[in-house]
Write a protein that holds these residues in place. Structure first.
Motif, PDB file in Angstrom:
ATOM      1  N   TYR A  31       0.775  -1.057   0.034  1.00  0.00           N
ATOM      2  CA  TYR A  31      -0.105  -0.089   0.052  1.00  0.00           C
ATOM      3  C   TYR A  31       0.777   1.081  -0.094  1.00  0.00           C
ATOM      4  CZ  TYR A  31      -3.421  -3.614   1.335  1.00  0.00           C
ATOM      5  OH  TYR A  31      -4.106  -4.907   1.469  1.00  0.00           O
ATOM      6  N   ILE A  32       0.844   2.008  -1.097  1.00  0.00           N
ATOM      7  CA  ILE A  32       1.784   2.916  -1.345  1.00  0.00           C
ATOM      8  C   ILE A  32       1.173   4.322  -1.110  1.00  0.00           C
ATOM      9  CG2 ILE A  32       3.442   4.241  -2.971  1.00  0.00           C
ATOM     10  CD1 ILE A  32       3.349   1.252  -4.570  1.00  0.00           C
ATOM     11  N   ASN A  33       1.847   5.105  -0.081  1.00  0.00           N
ATOM     12  CA  ASN A  33       1.067   6.379   0.278  1.00  0.00           C
ATOM     13  C   ASN A  33       1.409   7.541  -0.713  1.00  0.00           C
ATOM     14  OD1 ASN A  33      -0.364   8.073   2.280  1.00  0.00           O
ATOM     15  ND2 ASN A  33       1.613   8.972   2.724  1.00  0.00           N
ATOM     16  N   ALA A  34       0.253   8.066  -1.030  1.00  0.00           N
ATOM     17  CA  ALA A  34       0.273   9.316  -2.104  1.00  0.00           C
ATOM     18  C   ALA A  34       0.579  10.790  -1.400  1.00  0.00           C
ATOM     19  CB  ALA A  34      -0.834   9.442  -2.909  1.00  0.00           C
ATOM     20  N   THR A  35       0.720  10.839   0.117  1.00  0.00           N
ATOM     21  CA  THR A  35       0.711  12.091   0.616  1.00  0.00           C
ATOM     22  C   THR A  35       2.150  12.127   1.454  1.00  0.00           C
ATOM     23  OG1 THR A  35      -0.251  11.298   3.005  1.00  0.00           O
ATOM     24  CG2 THR A  35      -1.573  12.149   1.251  1.00  0.00           C
ATOM     25  N   GLY A  36       2.535  13.369   1.694  1.00  0.00           N
ATOM     26  CA  GLY A  36       3.803  13.628   2.593  1.00  0.00           C
ATOM     27  C   GLY A  36       4.643  14.675   1.715  1.00  0.00           C
ATOM     28  N   ASN A  37       5.683  15.163   2.503  1.00  0.00           N
ATOM     29  CA  ASN A  37       6.574  16.046   1.735  1.00  0.00           C
ATOM     30  C   ASN A  37       7.962  16.052   2.331  1.00  0.00           C
ATOM     31  OD1 ASN A  37       6.549  18.339   3.835  1.00  0.00           O
ATOM     32  ND2 ASN A  37       4.485  17.907   3.665  1.00  0.00           N
ATOM     33  N   PRO A  38       8.838  16.627   1.792  1.00  0.00           N
ATOM     34  CA  PRO A  38      10.182  16.563   2.536  1.00  0.00           C
ATOM     35  C   PRO A  38      10.382  17.403   3.898  1.00  0.00           C
ATOM     36  CG  PRO A  38      10.503  17.241   0.161  1.00  0.00           C
ATOM     37  CD  PRO A  38       8.901  17.309   0.423  1.00  0.00           C
ATOM     38  N   GLY A  39       9.442  18.263   3.988  1.00  0.00           N
ATOM     39  CA  GLY A  39       9.527  19.124   5.573  1.00  0.00           C
ATOM     40  C   GLY A  39       9.310  17.906   6.480  1.00  0.00           C
ATOM     41  N   MET A  40       8.647  16.916   6.335  1.00  0.00           N
ATOM     42  CA  MET A  40       8.392  15.887   7.332  1.00  0.00           C
ATOM     43  C   MET A  40       9.553  15.183   7.852  1.00  0.00           C
ATOM     44  SD  MET A  40       4.726  14.861   6.055  1.00  0.00           S
ATOM     45  CE  MET A  40       4.282  13.732   7.753  1.00  0.00           C
ATOM     46  N   ALA A  41      10.822  15.307   7.008  1.00  0.00           N
ATOM     47  CA  ALA A  41      12.041  14.580   7.425  1.00  0.00           C
ATOM     48  C   ALA A  41      12.357  15.269   8.509  1.00  0.00           C
ATOM     49  CB  ALA A  41      12.980  14.619   6.084  1.00  0.00           C
ATOM     50  N   THR A  42      12.004  15.239   9.552  1.00  0.00           N
ATOM     51  CA  THR A  42      12.243  16.136  10.916  1.00  0.00           C
ATOM     52  C   THR A  42      11.988  15.326  12.085  1.00  0.00           C
ATOM     53  OG1 THR A  42      11.994  18.386  11.961  1.00  0.00           O
ATOM     54  CG2 THR A  42       9.856  16.983  11.046  1.00  0.00           C
ATOM     55  N   ALA A  43      12.848  15.751  12.997  1.00  0.00           N
ATOM     56  CA  ALA A  43      12.852  14.872  14.441  1.00  0.00           C
ATOM     57  C   ALA A  43      11.354  14.723  14.859  1.00  0.00           C
ATOM     58  CB  ALA A  43      13.687  15.735  15.353  1.00  0.00           C
ATOM     59  N   GLY A  44      10.980  13.631  15.412  1.00  0.00           N
ATOM     60  CA  GLY A  44       9.811  13.479  16.033  1.00  0.00           C
ATOM     61  C   GLY A  44       8.594  13.227  15.215  1.00  0.00           C
ATOM     62  N   SER A  45       8.729  13.223  13.817  1.00  0.00           N
ATOM     63  CA  SER A  45       7.767  13.053  12.811  1.00  0.00           C
ATOM     64  C   SER A  45       7.149  11.426  12.867  1.00  0.00           C
ATOM     65  CB  SER A  45       8.160  13.214  11.474  1.00  0.00           C
ATOM     66  OG  SER A  45       7.361  12.826  10.194  1.00  0.00           O
ATOM     67  N   GLY A  46       8.198  10.502  12.938  1.00  0.00           N
ATOM     68  CA  GLY A  46       7.758   9.218  13.353  1.00  0.00           C
ATOM     69  C   GLY A  46       7.210   8.660  14.574  1.00  0.00           C
ATOM     70  N   ASP A  47       7.490   9.500  15.767  1.00  0.00           N
ATOM     71  CA  ASP A  47       6.742   9.336  16.882  1.00  0.00           C
ATOM     72  C   ASP A  47       5.310   9.797  16.725  1.00  0.00           C
ATOM     73  OD1 ASP A  47       9.340   8.789  18.082  1.00  0.00           O
ATOM     74  OD2 ASP A  47       9.844  11.022  18.435  1.00  0.00           O
ATOM     75  N   VAL A  48       5.119  10.820  15.974  1.00  0.00           N
ATOM     76  CA  VAL A  48       3.688  11.497  15.693  1.00  0.00           C
ATOM     77  C   VAL A  48       2.986  10.260  14.821  1.00  0.00           C
ATOM     78  CG1 VAL A  48       2.210  13.041  14.446  1.00  0.00           C
ATOM     79  CG2 VAL A  48       4.270  13.608  15.675  1.00  0.00           C
ATOM     80  N   LEU A  49       3.611   9.680  13.957  1.00  0.00           N
ATOM     81  CA  LEU A  49       3.104   8.463  12.993  1.00  0.00           C
ATOM     82  C   LEU A  49       2.634   7.357  14.040  1.00  0.00           C
ATOM     83  CD1 LEU A  49       2.421   7.315  10.284  1.00  0.00           C
ATOM     84  CD2 LEU A  49       4.551   6.477  10.081  1.00  0.00           C
ATOM     85  N   THR A  50       3.453   7.040  14.939  1.00  0.00           N
ATOM     86  CA  THR A  50       3.148   5.730  15.878  1.00  0.00           C
ATOM     87  C   THR A  50       2.083   6.079  16.463  1.00  0.00           C
ATOM     88  OG1 THR A  50       5.533   5.161  16.141  1.00  0.00           O
ATOM     89  CG2 THR A  50       4.295   4.747  17.815  1.00  0.00           C
ATOM     90  N   GLY A  51       1.792   7.543  17.203  1.00  0.00           N
ATOM     91  CA  GLY A  51       0.748   7.923  17.907  1.00  0.00           C
ATOM     92  C   GLY A  51      -0.627   7.843  17.160  1.00  0.00           C
ATOM     93  N   ILE A  52      -0.492   8.240  15.820  1.00  0.00           N
ATOM     94  CA  ILE A  52      -1.742   8.322  14.860  1.00  0.00           C
ATOM     95  C   ILE A  52      -2.277   6.865  14.590  1.00  0.00           C
ATOM     96  CG2 ILE A  52      -2.413   8.885  12.494  1.00  0.00           C
ATOM     97  CD1 ILE A  52      -0.635  10.833  12.301  1.00  0.00           C
ATOM     98  N   ILE A  53      -1.365   5.935  14.380  1.00  0.00           N
ATOM     99  CA  ILE A  53      -1.880   4.641  14.044  1.00  0.00           C
ATOM    100  C   ILE A  53      -2.204   3.986  15.475  1.00  0.00           C
ATOM    101  CG2 ILE A  53      -1.004   2.281  13.404  1.00  0.00           C
ATOM    102  CD1 ILE A  53       1.230   3.585  11.700  1.00  0.00           C
ATOM    103  N   THR A  54      -1.623   4.140  16.507  1.00  0.00           N
ATOM    104  CA  THR A  54      -2.083   3.622  17.797  1.00  0.00           C
ATOM    105  C   THR A  54      -3.628   4.131  18.024  1.00  0.00           C
ATOM    106  OG1 THR A  54       0.092   3.670  18.715  1.00  0.00           O
ATOM    107  CG2 THR A  54      -1.473   3.361  20.132  1.00  0.00           C
ATOM    108  N   GLY A  55      -3.753   5.460  17.859  1.00  0.00           N
ATOM    109  CA  GLY A  55      -5.098   5.940  18.043  1.00  0.00           C
ATOM    110  C   GLY A  55      -6.445   5.492  17.197  1.00  0.00           C
ATOM    111  N   LEU A  56      -5.871   4.999  15.992  1.00  0.00           N
ATOM    112  CA  LEU A  56      -6.858   4.591  15.021  1.00  0.00           C
ATOM    113  C   LEU A  56      -7.059   3.192  15.622  1.00  0.00           C
ATOM    114  CD1 LEU A  56      -5.222   5.857  11.748  1.00  0.00           C
ATOM    115  CD2 LEU A  56      -7.412   6.556  12.759  1.00  0.00           C
TER     116      LEU A  56
END
Length: 516
Positions: free
Chosen positions: A425-450
């Motif tokens: 499943y290939i994601n179509a959203t996102g941008n180079p600005g998201m290559a920043t500290a903590g972005s992966g932690d946010v993703l973990t929280g989002i998936i956990t919340g869902l």
């Protein structure tokens, strides 16, 4: 959007011809006209020289159809036949005869030893030399032609796929592929447009509808799918007006160590902002005050140790656990994590140091509940599955890993790919600005919340990755790439959700015009 394999595209060609009672030449005509329409819409008759390089197969036939329509519409066209073989496809020959009927300036035959045509930087190149059927080494003189086209610095438009690029293989050298500014791809995008090793060969791409058989498109299962808004909307679970926080689950975020409590704060905030009914954070004692003061909505449980997690114990039953962020890999923490996995039965979202601990002892993978979500960045992924030769080898190894342990693997990157067994499943959203500290932690929280709200882990991963990227895209419109930080992504999660049901502006404008 489905990504068909090369074999599936060939089968779709045949079935379209059969079911619509047309010839393969008619289907080629459609393809060429669609390319013409795209160019005409963007050029509006401008007399910029257009150099069309055609191979002698069906990709070249598409180029000849395009050239004929451009000539008939008065464009400044020069057509070349790249004569790399004595064999010609039937539809190529038909369209070669047709173009000779509309112009006295017949296509120029290019063969080994010929001087290449002069192309200026302000000209336009159309690359229709090789299509998806390329299955042989490219002759040296053709590679020199590629180099000549690239050296011109002219805008290059590729037909279906940049010549020299295959749908299921990384080229041996960058010199073996035409570098396209834009690619017009038939039916669907190609998987190689999304992989780091091969996406560099086209700056942008667009899919053209050539009237493929709709039943075939709908019924055919594909290994890979591109996930955009249209694919995500059906995944959304609407809320009942009489619901309360207990209906949306209790997410537990476990992690943190001295100096890395921020990771837990980000993941916890993201889980709640994504819609979890309750969020608890399990941290060492040093995280108590930071969490309580910066995130009052969370409930905080602490380990007895001041600096790190040495034991994971609580007296409630969470719906899902997001674990590993900022946790560290000390012996005490590894021991606590290992013992916890042996007894836990709840769904898991594992990130960061949780993954690093697993990679040191893969026997622990057997304790992960089926469908657990792993969210590695490239180095964490390498520790889990070993090194890989190229992107296709990496995907094969991730699929094997997913099948062996029955887990969902989120390969984070520019086009994050969620893998479950044989599906991509290939994601179509996102941008180079998201290559920043903590972005992966946010993703973990989002998936956990869902997952807390009742989304199946695979759906939560696919939806969460999309929402994470979309929120980052909307945030970047206000902050730009360089100024974007992980907290902004959380702040824009609401905008990300609202965008799912926002109608395109053109549609709204059309309705307003109709109502006047």
């Amino acid at each position: 959007m489905k990504i068909f394999s090369k074999e599936q595209i060939y089968k779709g060609d045949r079935l379209t011809v059969e079911r619509q009672n047309i010839s393969s030449t008619d289907l080629m005509e459609r393809a060429g006209i669609q390319i013409f329409n795209w160019i005409h819409q963007h050029m509006q008759g401008a007399q910029v020289p257009i150099h069309i390089f055609c191979g002698i197969g069906n990709n070249g036939g598409d180029g000849l159809v395009l050239a004929r329509h451009l000539i008939l519409d008065g464009y400044n066209v020069k057509t070349y036949i790249v004569n790399y073989s004595d064999k010609r496809s039937k539809d190529f020959l038909i369209n070669y005869d047709r173009i000779k009927q509309v112009t006295k300036d017949w296509p120029t035959l290019l063969k080994e030893g010929d001087e290449f045509p002069e192309i200026r930087e302000k000209d336009i190149i159309v690359d229709a030399i090789f299509g998806i059927g390329l299955n042989r080494p490219i002759q040296r003189w053709v590679l020199l032609l590629f180099k000549h086209l690239d050296a011109s610095r002219a805008f290059t438009l590729s037909v279906d796929i940049p010549s020299g690029l295959q749908t299921n293989k990384v080229p041996e050298s960058d010199l073996c592929v035409v570098k396209a500014n834009y690619t017009l791809s038939f039916v669907n995008p190609k998987l190689v447009f999304f992989l780091p090793d091969t996406a560099k060969f086209t700056d942008q791409w667009e899919v053209l509808d050539i009237g493929f058989d709709n039943t075939y498109i709908f019924e055919t299962e594909t290994e890979a799918n591109v996930i955009g808004k249209n694919e995500v909307i059906p995944l959304y679970i609407p809320r009942n007006r009489f619901s309360h926080k207990g209906h949306f689950g209790h997410a537990l975020i476990v992690g943190g160590s001295y100096g890395k409590i921020g990771a837990v704060i980000l993941a916890s905030k993201a889980a709640l902002a994504t819609g979890a009914g309750l969020v608890s954070s399990y941290v060492p004692k040093c995280g108590y005050i930071p969490l309580q003061s910066s995130f009052p909505e969370a409930m905080v449980i602490t380990d007895n140790n001041e600096m790190e997690i040495t034991n994971i114990s609580y007296n409630f039953e969470p719906t899902v656990i997001g674990i590993g962020i900022g946790m560290g890999t000390s012996e005490n923490t590894i021991d606590a994590f290992s013992k916890y996995l042996e007894t836990n039965k709840k769904p898991l979202v594992v990130d960061a140091d949780g993954l690093n601990i697993l990679s040191k002892s893969l026997d622990l993978m057997s304790y992960l509940p089926k469908g657990s979500v792993l969210t590695p960045h490239p180095k964490e992924l390498e520790r889990l599955i070993g090194t890989w030769d190229d992107d296709f080898d990496k995907i094969d190894k991730v699929k094997a890993f997913s099948k062996k342990y029955k887990v969902v693997v989120v390969i984070k990157g520019a086009h994050t790919i969620t893998v479950y067994e044989n599906k991509l499943y290939i994601n179509a959203t996102g941008n180079p600005g998201m290559a920043t500290a903590g972005s992966g932690d946010v993703l973990t929280g989002i998936i956990t919340g869902l997952v807390a709200q009742g989304y199946e882990p695979l759906i939560a991963a696919v939806f969460g990755v999309y929402l994470h990227g979309k929120s980052g895209d909307i945030a970047s419109e206000d902050y730009g790439y360089e100024n974007l930080i992980a907290s902004h992504i959380i702040s824009y999660l609401g905008e990300g959700f609202l965008d799912l049901f926002k109608r395109p502006e053109t549609t709204q404008q059309q309705e307003q015009e109709e109502n006047k």
